[in-house]
Design a protein around this motif. Sequence first.
Motif, short mmCIF file in Angstrom:
data_model
loop_
_atom_site.label_atom_id
_atom_site.label_comp_id
_atom_site.label_asym_id
_atom_site.label_seq_id
_atom_site.Cartn_x
_atom_site.Cartn_y
_atom_site.Cartn_z
N LYS A 11 0.84 -1.19 0.00
CA LYS A 11 0.00 0.00 0.00
C LYS A 11 0.88 1.25 0.00
O LYS A 11 2.07 1.17 0.29
N PRO A 12 0.28 2.42 -0.31
CA PRO A 12 1.09 3.64 -0.37
C PRO A 12 1.82 3.97 0.93
O PRO A 12 2.93 4.49 0.91
N GLY A 13 1.20 3.67 2.08
CA GLY A 13 1.80 3.99 3.37
C GLY A 13 2.39 2.77 4.04
O GLY A 13 1.89 1.65 3.89
N PHE A 14 3.45 2.97 4.82
CA PHE A 14 4.12 1.87 5.52
C PHE A 14 3.17 1.18 6.50
O PHE A 14 3.10 -0.04 6.57
N GLY A 15 2.43 1.99 7.28
CA GLY A 15 1.58 1.43 8.31
C GLY A 15 0.51 0.52 7.76
O GLY A 15 0.25 -0.57 8.29
N LEU A 16 -0.15 0.96 6.66
CA LEU A 16 -1.21 0.15 6.07
C LEU A 16 -0.64 -1.13 5.46
O LEU A 16 -1.26 -2.20 5.53
N THR A 17 0.56 -1.04 4.88
CA THR A 17 1.22 -2.24 4.34
C THR A 17 1.50 -3.24 5.45
O THR A 17 1.26 -4.45 5.32
N GLN A 18 2.01 -2.74 6.58
CA GLN A 18 2.32 -3.60 7.72
C GLN A 18 1.05 -4.27 8.25
O GLN A 18 1.04 -5.48 8.52
N GLU A 19 -0.02 -3.49 8.38
CA GLU A 19 -1.28 -4.03 8.89
C GLU A 19 -1.85 -5.08 7.95
O GLU A 19 -2.25 -6.17 8.37
N ARG A 20 -1.90 -4.78 6.64
CA ARG A 20 -2.45 -5.71 5.66
C ARG A 20 -1.59 -6.98 5.57
O ARG A 20 -2.12 -8.08 5.37
N ASN A 21 -0.29 -6.82 5.75
CA ASN A 21 0.63 -7.96 5.72
C ASN A 21 0.28 -8.97 6.81
O ASN A 21 0.13 -10.18 6.56
N LEU A 22 0.14 -8.46 8.01
CA LEU A 22 -0.18 -9.33 9.15
C LEU A 22 -1.55 -9.97 8.98
O LEU A 22 -1.73 -11.17 9.23
N GLN A 23 -2.53 -9.20 8.53
CA GLN A 23 -3.88 -9.72 8.35
C GLN A 23 -3.91 -10.84 7.31
O GLN A 23 -4.55 -11.87 7.51
N ARG A 24 -3.20 -10.63 6.20
CA ARG A 24 -3.24 -11.65 5.14
C ARG A 24 -2.52 -12.92 5.57
O ARG A 24 -2.97 -14.03 5.26
N LEU A 25 -1.40 -12.78 6.27
CA LEU A 25 -0.67 -13.96 6.71
C LEU A 25 -1.50 -14.78 7.71
O LEU A 25 -1.64 -16.00 7.57
N ILE A 26 -2.08 -14.09 8.71
CA ILE A 26 -2.91 -14.79 9.70
C ILE A 26 -4.13 -15.42 9.02
O ILE A 26 -4.47 -16.58 9.27
N GLY A 27 -4.79 -14.64 8.15
CA GLY A 27 -5.97 -15.15 7.46
C GLY A 27 -5.66 -16.35 6.58
O GLY A 27 -6.44 -17.31 6.52
N THR A 28 -4.51 -16.32 5.90
CA THR A 28 -4.13 -17.43 5.03
C THR A 28 -3.84 -18.69 5.83
O THR A 28 -4.24 -19.80 5.44
N VAL A 29 -3.13 -18.55 6.94
CA VAL A 29 -2.80 -19.71 7.77
C VAL A 29 -4.08 -20.35 8.33
O VAL A 29 -4.31 -21.57 8.20
N ILE A 30 -4.94 -19.52 8.92
CA ILE A 30 -6.19 -20.05 9.50
C ILE A 30 -7.08 -20.63 8.39
O ILE A 30 -7.63 -21.73 8.53
N GLY A 31 -7.21 -19.88 7.29
CA GLY A 31 -8.04 -20.36 6.18
C GLY A 31 -7.49 -21.63 5.56
O GLY A 31 -8.25 -22.52 5.17
N GLY A 32 -6.15 -21.72 5.45
CA GLY A 32 -5.53 -22.93 4.90
C GLY A 32 -5.83 -24.15 5.76
O GLY A 32 -6.11 -25.24 5.24
#
Length: 721
Positions: A429-450
């Motif tokens: 994402k354009p901002g560091f903070g939003l990239t960091q937040e989305r990164n964590l969300q996608r990793l957690i979501g992928t692990v649980i969803g997997g």
Amino acid sequence: MKKSREINSFFYSQYFDEGLRITLGSIIPVIVCAFLGEFMTGTLISLGALIVGISDTPGAPAHRRTGTLVCVILGTLTILITAIANNSMIAMTGVIAILGFLYSMFAVFNTRAATIGMMCLLIMLINVDHMYSFREELTLLAYFIIGGIWYMVISFSITYVRPYRLAQQVLSDTIHNVADYIRIKANFYDVNQDIDANYGKLIDKHIEVNTHQEEVRDVLFQSKRSIKDTTSRGRFLTLVFADIVDLFEQSMTTHYDYATIHEKYGDSGLLRRVNNILHKISSELDNISYKLQINRTPLMRNDLNKDIEELRNALEQYDKKNNVNSIPIKKIIVNIRTIVRHIHQIYNYSQLKKVDIEREEIANTRKFIKEDIINLQSFRDNLSLSSNIFRHALRMSIVLSATYLVLHLINFSEFGIYWVLLTILVILKPGFGLTQERNLQRLIGTVIGGIIGALILILIPDQTIRFAILVIFFFIAYSLFRINYIMSVIFMTPYVLIMLSFTGANTLEIAKERIFDTFIGGVIAFLSSYIIFPNWESFQIKKNMRSLLVANYQYLAQAISILSGQRIGIIEYKLARKEVYIASANMGSTFQRLLTEPKWRQRITKEVNRFVILNHIFSSYSATLMTQLNESANQYFTNEDVRLFYKALQNLEKAIYALDDGSNDFTPIKSIKDIQDSNPDSDDAIIITEQLQFLVKISADLQKVTIELVRKNEEEEEREG
């Protein structure tokens, strides 16, 4: 009861409708083609419908039609370009770099264009490294176009049948957020509340209210049908929205020195009564929101006038007993009466079968919407490293193309390359903070969803049941896509794995690979946002601060004009008020993003936090004084008040010049005129003078904290340089 209503509200919300729309558009082709023995054909058609569906963000019907059509056209061109470049790794790397930059730059136009650009990048990644014959490429292209057109038929058929449904939903969300805002305001009258912590919650909620108000303006005011048809549902919704905006302003004006209020009236029981009434007001707004969403006529649930009268009587007894004149509480009561009057008006609109009330601001709604002009000049103006969007586009271009090239050179799996690039696309994402937040969300979501997907594939062998689960998960994923990303990913991952199981792939192995690929993509996205043209909020914050100070200045400057005998129209007044709301929300969002950056980047956090809180207090007092001035002209204002207004404006002027960026969007007031003192010794005149004295103090504090921020920011830039 409250939980059941919240669940019921979701089923009537725009997010549920969006999930249903995308699900119908994407699943029906799969079902139809599966019955015909062409499951893969249905999957390819549904992919086109899905991509166009995600690009169909809320807005005016004309904008949605244009957006989806543009997505189909650009998607078609992207598939053709990708197909041509697939014969060469070098050519494909170049295509990824060029398209990655161009489509990311679409964000300079508006949010819809940015979403379309992202969907076109997704189409590009889906088709990377797929080698097909010319005939096969044309077939895939046709499937994409069919899918896109099919979704458009579904979507706009629903819009035609229910033209005001989306407007009802976004307005309902706005009312609910205003209710939450007032609920937080009520906490200021609870002596056990932490005032500073409550300010933080209030500012966060103010951002949400502004976001939803802008969404309503886009959906409602850009629809000709809503404005021109005086007997339509659209006119009713427009009137309700106008009252909600006025009500929100009134809620902002109930602002005082809460520490002093607690100290003075904490043991009187009066504050508890105020708190109780404000919570009831919030409850009434929630009721209006809910009934509007489910298309039912709302009925008043509380006798608010009775509660106000009881508060007034309690205040009289308190004043008589203590031989005092509690002017602040009297002002709060007057303000609450005004809020309740707006609520009664909204209930009255609901009872009328024909709403033909004339209001000046409704006849001029076009002035309240931001026209997003899409032209090459906007694009060229942002071709500079000073533009956040340009820096993000460069970063996206470099990271996607470089990652593709490196993974290709080390013979990474084709499916793995796709997942890594997709992860980067979604997370970066354009901002560091939003990239960091989305990164964590996608990793957690992928692990649980997997894990969930793997369990379903192990425990449920029946393909019919699997398909039913796939449809449910698909629907939930895209219903939550815009409001809860981590939950969306949790449901998205299993449906992808179940879908792949129908192709005969080893889905358990794919699940493990996807988690690994997501981790790699996340690490790359995180590091790139840190080192490749990073967008640090501390370097961008001066622009938002200046915009906010200018908006506050121009809003408050109307007081000088009114006191000088000039007539300020309701449109000019409300446009200036709207600019303050937008600038305040932008500043609050900037501060939120600043807090997510690395600790070593947060050297000015304390000052920014103080600036945001001081601004909120200043805006609230300004709104209070402007409301009093509009209601009573200069009946209670004196020459001393005029000078205090001017002093506050001078303090803002100094702060604005401290943030000088070379633009010519600010013209200060150079002189003031004396007025005739009307009733300088009245209670109203005394409290107005006290409020103005406090406003001058707040403006001086804003000036000091602005200068301190500029100094620290310059030191930071020197260190970086």
